[in-house]
Design a protein around this motif. Structure first.
Motif, PDB file in Angstrom:
ATOM      1  N   LYS A 122     -63.073  20.308  96.274  1.00 31.38           N
ATOM      2  CA  LYS A 122     -62.716  19.282  95.968  1.00 31.38           C
ATOM      3  C   LYS A 122     -63.909  18.333  95.292  1.00 31.38           C
ATOM      4  CE  LYS A 122     -58.898  18.039  98.439  1.00 31.38           C
ATOM      5  NZ  LYS A 122     -58.328  16.646 100.403  1.00 31.38           N
ATOM      6  N   LYS A 123     -65.011  19.134  96.566  1.00 29.97           N
ATOM      7  CA  LYS A 123     -66.528  18.239  96.180  1.00 29.97           C
ATOM      8  C   LYS A 123     -66.891  18.103  95.130  1.00 29.97           C
ATOM      9  CE  LYS A 123     -69.903  15.915  96.535  1.00 29.97           C
ATOM     10  NZ  LYS A 123     -70.401  14.295  95.848  1.00 29.97           N
ATOM     11  N   VAL A 124     -67.479  19.545  94.743  1.00 32.55           N
ATOM     12  CA  VAL A 124     -68.062  19.933  93.915  1.00 32.55           C
ATOM     13  C   VAL A 124     -67.067  20.056  92.858  1.00 32.55           C
ATOM     14  CG1 VAL A 124     -69.622  22.456  93.556  1.00 32.55           C
ATOM     15  CG2 VAL A 124     -69.522  21.127  95.472  1.00 32.55           C
ATOM     16  N   ILE A 125     -66.411  20.902  92.205  1.00 32.80           N
ATOM     17  CA  ILE A 125     -65.264  21.483  90.940  1.00 32.80           C
ATOM     18  C   ILE A 125     -64.728  19.489  90.404  1.00 32.80           C
ATOM     19  CG2 ILE A 125     -63.912  22.317  89.815  1.00 32.80           C
ATOM     20  CD1 ILE A 125     -64.070  24.222  91.826  1.00 32.80           C
ATOM     21  N   ILE A 126     -64.194  18.835  91.769  1.00 35.41           N
ATOM     22  CA  ILE A 126     -63.776  17.525  90.728  1.00 35.41           C
ATOM     23  C   ILE A 126     -64.412  16.725  91.484  1.00 35.41           C
ATOM     24  CG2 ILE A 126     -61.451  16.167  91.677  1.00 35.41           C
ATOM     25  CD1 ILE A 126     -60.132  18.986  91.550  1.00 35.41           C
ATOM     26  N   ALA A 127     -64.595  15.873  92.445  1.00 39.16           N
ATOM     27  CA  ALA A 127     -64.790  14.561  93.015  1.00 39.16           C
ATOM     28  C   ALA A 127     -66.662  14.411  91.565  1.00 39.16           C
ATOM     29  CB  ALA A 127     -65.593  14.077  94.136  1.00 39.16           C
ATOM     30  N   ASP A 128     -67.322  15.528  91.566  1.00 38.41           N
ATOM     31  CA  ASP A 128     -68.418  15.290  91.103  1.00 38.41           C
ATOM     32  C   ASP A 128     -68.197  15.402  89.647  1.00 38.41           C
ATOM     33  OD1 ASP A 128     -69.655  15.097  93.331  1.00 38.41           O
ATOM     34  OD2 ASP A 128     -70.840  17.282  93.088  1.00 38.41           O
ATOM     35  N   SER A 129     -67.357  15.592  88.857  1.00 39.55           N
ATOM     36  CA  SER A 129     -67.069  15.524  87.170  1.00 39.55           C
ATOM     37  C   SER A 129     -67.153  13.913  87.110  1.00 39.55           C
ATOM     38  CB  SER A 129     -66.380  16.258  86.788  1.00 39.55           C
ATOM     39  OG  SER A 129     -65.754  18.036  88.059  1.00 39.55           O
ATOM     40  N   PHE A 130     -66.504  13.697  87.947  1.00 36.62           N
ATOM     41  CA  PHE A 130     -66.327  11.595  87.397  1.00 36.62           C
ATOM     42  C   PHE A 130     -67.824  11.165  87.878  1.00 36.62           C
ATOM     43  CE2 PHE A 130     -62.706  13.242  88.905  1.00 36.62           C
ATOM     44  CZ  PHE A 130     -61.463  12.806  88.129  1.00 36.62           C
ATOM     45  N   VAL A 131     -68.887  11.599  88.204  1.00 44.51           N
ATOM     46  CA  VAL A 131     -69.953  10.396  88.731  1.00 44.51           C
ATOM     47  C   VAL A 131     -70.639  10.190  87.618  1.00 44.51           C
ATOM     48  CG1 VAL A 131     -72.068  10.954  89.511  1.00 44.51           C
ATOM     49  CG2 VAL A 131     -70.837  12.046  90.083  1.00 44.51           C
ATOM     50  N   LYS A 132     -70.912  10.895  86.279  1.00 40.10           N
ATOM     51  CA  LYS A 132     -71.306  10.155  84.949  1.00 40.10           C
ATOM     52  C   LYS A 132     -70.917   9.048  84.705  1.00 40.10           C
ATOM     53  CE  LYS A 132     -73.612  12.049  80.753  1.00 40.10           C
ATOM     54  NZ  LYS A 132     -73.531  12.712  79.682  1.00 40.10           N
ATOM     55  N   TYR A 133     -69.523   9.488  84.196  1.00 36.95           N
ATOM     56  CA  TYR A 133     -68.206   8.532  83.763  1.00 36.95           C
ATOM     57  C   TYR A 133     -68.389   7.393  84.166  1.00 36.95           C
ATOM     58  CZ  TYR A 133     -64.091   6.641  80.507  1.00 36.95           C
ATOM     59  OH  TYR A 133     -63.865   6.094  79.845  1.00 36.95           O
ATOM     60  N   VAL A 134     -67.743   7.202  85.846  1.00 33.73           N
ATOM     61  CA  VAL A 134     -67.916   6.328  86.670  1.00 33.73           C
ATOM     62  C   VAL A 134     -68.814   5.323  86.212  1.00 33.73           C
ATOM     63  CG1 VAL A 134     -67.470   5.151  89.305  1.00 33.73           C
ATOM     64  CG2 VAL A 134     -66.248   6.917  88.317  1.00 33.73           C
ATOM     65  N   GLY A 135     -69.854   5.576  86.873  1.00 30.69           N
ATOM     66  CA  GLY A 135     -71.703   5.966  86.351  1.00 30.69           C
ATOM     67  C   GLY A 135     -72.357   4.626  84.808  1.00 30.69           C
ATOM     68  N   ILE A 136     -71.211   5.181  83.577  1.00 30.10           N
ATOM     69  CA  ILE A 136     -71.711   4.933  82.859  1.00 30.10           C
ATOM     70  C   ILE A 136     -70.893   3.187  82.635  1.00 30.10           C
ATOM     71  CG2 ILE A 136     -70.573   5.181  80.073  1.00 30.10           C
ATOM     72  CD1 ILE A 136     -71.257   7.319  80.582  1.00 30.10           C
ATOM     73  N   GLY A 137     -68.783   3.496  83.544  1.00 26.86           N
ATOM     74  CA  GLY A 137     -68.395   2.285  83.555  1.00 26.86           C
ATOM     75  C   GLY A 137     -69.107   0.920  83.819  1.00 26.86           C
ATOM     76  N   TYR A 138     -69.476   1.439  85.560  1.00 27.45           N
ATOM     77  CA  TYR A 138     -69.906   0.093  86.501  1.00 27.45           C
ATOM     78  C   TYR A 138     -71.256   0.104  86.732  1.00 27.45           C
ATOM     79  CZ  TYR A 138     -64.896   0.859  88.935  1.00 27.45           C
ATOM     80  OH  TYR A 138     -64.336   0.658  89.740  1.00 27.45           O
ATOM     81  N   ASP A 139     -71.954   1.245  86.628  1.00 26.84           N
ATOM     82  CA  ASP A 139     -73.547   0.308  85.965  1.00 26.84           C
ATOM     83  C   ASP A 139     -73.975  -0.298  85.446  1.00 26.84           C
ATOM     84  OD1 ASP A 139     -73.303   2.113  89.129  1.00 26.84           O
ATOM     85  OD2 ASP A 139     -73.880   3.402  88.197  1.00 26.84           O
TER      86      ASP A 139
END
Lengths: 487, 82
Positions: free
Chosen positions: A206-223
């Motif tokens: 859940k963490k490595v395959i799924i959750a971490d796939s979103f880090v980049k896109y979420v960062g682009i939007g929020y940061d």
């Protein structure tokens, strides 16, 4: 040390398990297994930054000392003295958490009001919110004589037990002490080992395959500059974060429960398919369940019980206040204040709806629940209230629509629309992870259900092995922290 | 007081709190089975039980009370202490 790191998987875990069962099997000396676990847990904590180890030790030591006085006074029927010791303990814990977590936030706001104080830039010691809340609850249990067992090693293990130390689940003294005292639990039980390990691997996936796939896109939007967001990218960013948060934290929790189970220790589950909740009350009975239980039993209930006559409005005020405090417990910032308020209001509206049997179309109820959670999560993730409002404004369509080029071209050519498009806002969107996550959330039972019913056979062993191999390859160059470690 | 007696005493308390005469409480009944058993009704239930049996529960025991079997064990334990 992170569960999703090579050090943990290949060194720490095998050594700790080996030592635990080795000492556990020694006749007459199997208590050494608990000493071993305490040492391992303290090492686990120090691996991140040894500077904060004294803080953890001081917190454990002082709480143990104070709890001793509370119990002694209670036994001697000296209620007043017990009460004093109890409040001393509560103030100590709240003060420690307050200092590390809220000092800079407090100064920031004083500065806004015209004071000119420099920020202290205090670094939040890992896990402090969790080990503080655990021990505050423990003090209440001592005061009410629910926690009676006295043993420094077992107490230190109860607080520092590495699966739960950094981000829960929040444990209760009574149920843990019973388990730490049972020497039969220090022998290998292959069924627990297998089911615990599979749960651990599910959490890791859940963490490595799924959750971490979103880090980049979420960062682009929020940061980045949130005022440039438009309808689709705002929605996708918000939805991605909501998904990431669940897979990250429930992944961590599954790993914690799984690790404990491998050592025959039962700790409470933390998630039960929360995004399938019907109503906000139901949501909180499925999301971060150990926090909900703690807040309900130790914050909400005392508030309500303190009323001479329990009335519905008073209970609602208590509900809102408890959720509001839970919101601020997550972090020092106005965004968390708003997060707590949104969920507090959600709970109250939900209770009112139930009490007066108002009509609700069931699909709409599900949608409203998710929408409330989504809006709450925007505040949870955004770096400021302004950013959160920008995100929500964009989500209403007020900042316009930038379509995916393929969709825009198709509609423009065939239906003579004149839609604007921008390929960049879609280029980093993790399509595959997003689709899989939605299918998992909608149709697959919660990981704890899976583990309960799982047949332990060769096919499953192969499947778990293959998933683990994929994970190990994926974490080679990035072991990312868990979202809840910042709280 | 036997555990069966306690169970029999709980029956009308449940009917009253959940305003539903059709509820049949057994040792296996838990909070998930009764739809209206939420945090608010839980407190009202606990207060009613405390009053009826003249006992007091700790905050740390509230979780065990979400299951009637455990609830009866705890009530029996408290009644014996007195």
């Amino acid at each position: 040390m992170l569960f999703n790191s090579y050090e943990f998987l290949f060194l720490f875990l095998p050594i700790v398990l080996g030592g635990y069962f080795f000492f556990g099997g020694m006749k007459g000396k199997s208590r050494l297994a608990n000493v071993w676990l305490v040492l391992a847990s303290l090492f686990f904590y120090s691996y991140w930054n040894v500077k904060y180890l004294p803080l953890l030790l001081a917190s454990i030591g002082l709480n143990y000392l104070i709890s001793g006085y509370i119990l002694r006074y209670r036994k001697a029927k000296m209620k007043g003295a017990a009460q004093k010791a109890f409040w001393l303990g509560i103030v100590f814990n709240a003060g420690l958490l307050g200092f590390y977590k809220y000092t800079d936030f407090f100064i920031e706001n004083l500065d806004l009001l015209g004071a000119n104080l420099p920020l202290l830039h205090i670094i939040l010691p890992l896990g402090i919110s969790f080990f503080t809340i655990t021990q505050m609850v423990f003090l209440v249990d001592c005061y009410e004589e629910v926690a009676k067992e006295r043993n420094l090693i077992d107490y230190a293990l109860f607080v520092s037990f590495f699966p739960h130390l950094l981000a829960g689940p929040i444990l209760y003294h009574k149920s843990m002490m019973k388990q730490f005292a049972d020497e039969k639990l220090r022998w290998v039980d292959w069924e627990n080992m297998a089911r615990g390990f599979v749960l651990f691997v599910i959490g890791l996936a859940k963490k490595v395959i799924i959750a971490d796939s979103f880090v980049k896109y979420v960062g682009i939007g929020y940061d980045n500059d949130t005022s440039t967001l438009t309808f689709f990218d705002a929605w996708l960013t918000a939805l991605c974060y909501m998904t990431q948060l669940f897979f990250d934290f429930s992944g961590y929790s599954d790993m914690a429960v799984g690790l404990a189970r491998m050592m025959n220790i039962k700790i409470p589950i933390n998630f039960n398919s929360p995004y399938r909740a019907y109503g906000i009350i139901d949501f909180w009975s499925r999301f971060h369940m150990s926090l909900t239980t703690t807040i309900t039993n130790y914050l909400y209930t005392p508030m309500v019980m303190n009323c001479k006559k329990i009335t519905f409005p008073k209970a609602m005020l208590a509900t809102f206040s408890a959720m509001f405090i839970a919101g601020i417990w997550h972090g020092a910032g106005w965004t968390f204040v708003v997060f707590g308020a949104i969920h507090g209001m959600g709970l109250v509206v939900n209770h009112v709806w139930k009490k007066f049997h108002f009509w609700m179309w069931r699909p709409l109820g599900y949608a409203l629940t998710l929408l409330t959670v989504l809006i709450g999560d925007v505040f949870f993730r955004a770096k400021s209230i302004g950013d959160a409002l920008n995100m929500l404004t964009a989500m209403t369509g007020a900042n316009g629509f930038l379509w995916h080029p393929k969709v825009a071209d198709f509609l423009n050519n065939h239906l003579a629309f004149s839609l604007e498009s921008n390929p960049h806002i879609y280029s980093d969107f993790p399509k595959l992870a997003f689709m899989s996550a939605i299918l998992l959330v909608a149709f697959v039972p919660s990981s704890n259900e899976i583990i309960k019913k799982l047949a332990l056979n060769r096919k499953i062993a192969w499947a778990v092995g293959i998933i683990l191999a994929i994970i190990i390859m994926l974490i080679r160059d990035k072991d990312t922290e868990f979202i809840y470690f910042q709280f | 007081m036997t555990k069966d007696n306690i169970l029999a005493d709980l029956q009308p308390i449940f009917h009253d709190i959940f305003d539903d005469e059709s509820i049949v409480v057994t040792n296996a009944t838990n909070a998930e089975e009764i739809e209206d058993w939420d945090s608010l009704s839980h407190i009202r239930l606990v207060v009613a039980i405390e009053k009826h049996f003249d006992i007091k529960f700790a905050f740390g025991e509230l979780q065990e009370l979400k299951n009637v079997g455990e609830m009866i064990d705890l009530i029996a334990e408290k009644l014996e202490e007195d």
